[in-house]
Motif scaffolding. Structure first.
Motif: not given
Length: 97
Positions: A1-21
């Motif tokens: 479960m911790k791995t799934a949360i980590f992967i989801s958070a990493a994917m969300l961060t990666t997807a949101a970074l260009p928009a934040v920039t």
């Protein structure tokens, strides 16, 4: 479960970074390159540019956006008054690409 949360958070961060920039960049220079984005449900970008009188920088454009040259001090205001949704710093956009 911790791995799934980590992967989801990493994917969300990666997807949101260009928009934040893009959202945190400085306003375009008054005499520089800018990317004009029109609302998908509003006027086409061709109508926004024609109404503003701001010249395009390149002959090709995307369905909702185009690069323009801000050649006058009131170019930015005219774009917003003509229906532009966003006017972003074109030089920074090209650096991302």
């Amino acid at each position: 479960m911790k791995t799934a949360i980590f992967i989801s958070a990493a994917m969300l961060t990666t997807a949101a970074l260009p928009a934040v920039t893009l959202a945190t960049q400085p306003a375009p220079d008054r005499d520089g390159l800018a990317l004009v984005v029109a609302a998908p449900w509003g006027q086409p970008i061709t109508d926004v540019l024609a109404a503003s009188g701001v010249p395009e920088a390149f002959p090709d454009r995307a369905p909702f956006g185009a690069f323009v040259v801000l050649s006058h001090t009131d170019s930015l205001e005219r774009l917003y008054q003509s229906g532009a949704w966003f006017v972003l710093n074109g030089k920074k956009i090209l650096e991302l690409c």
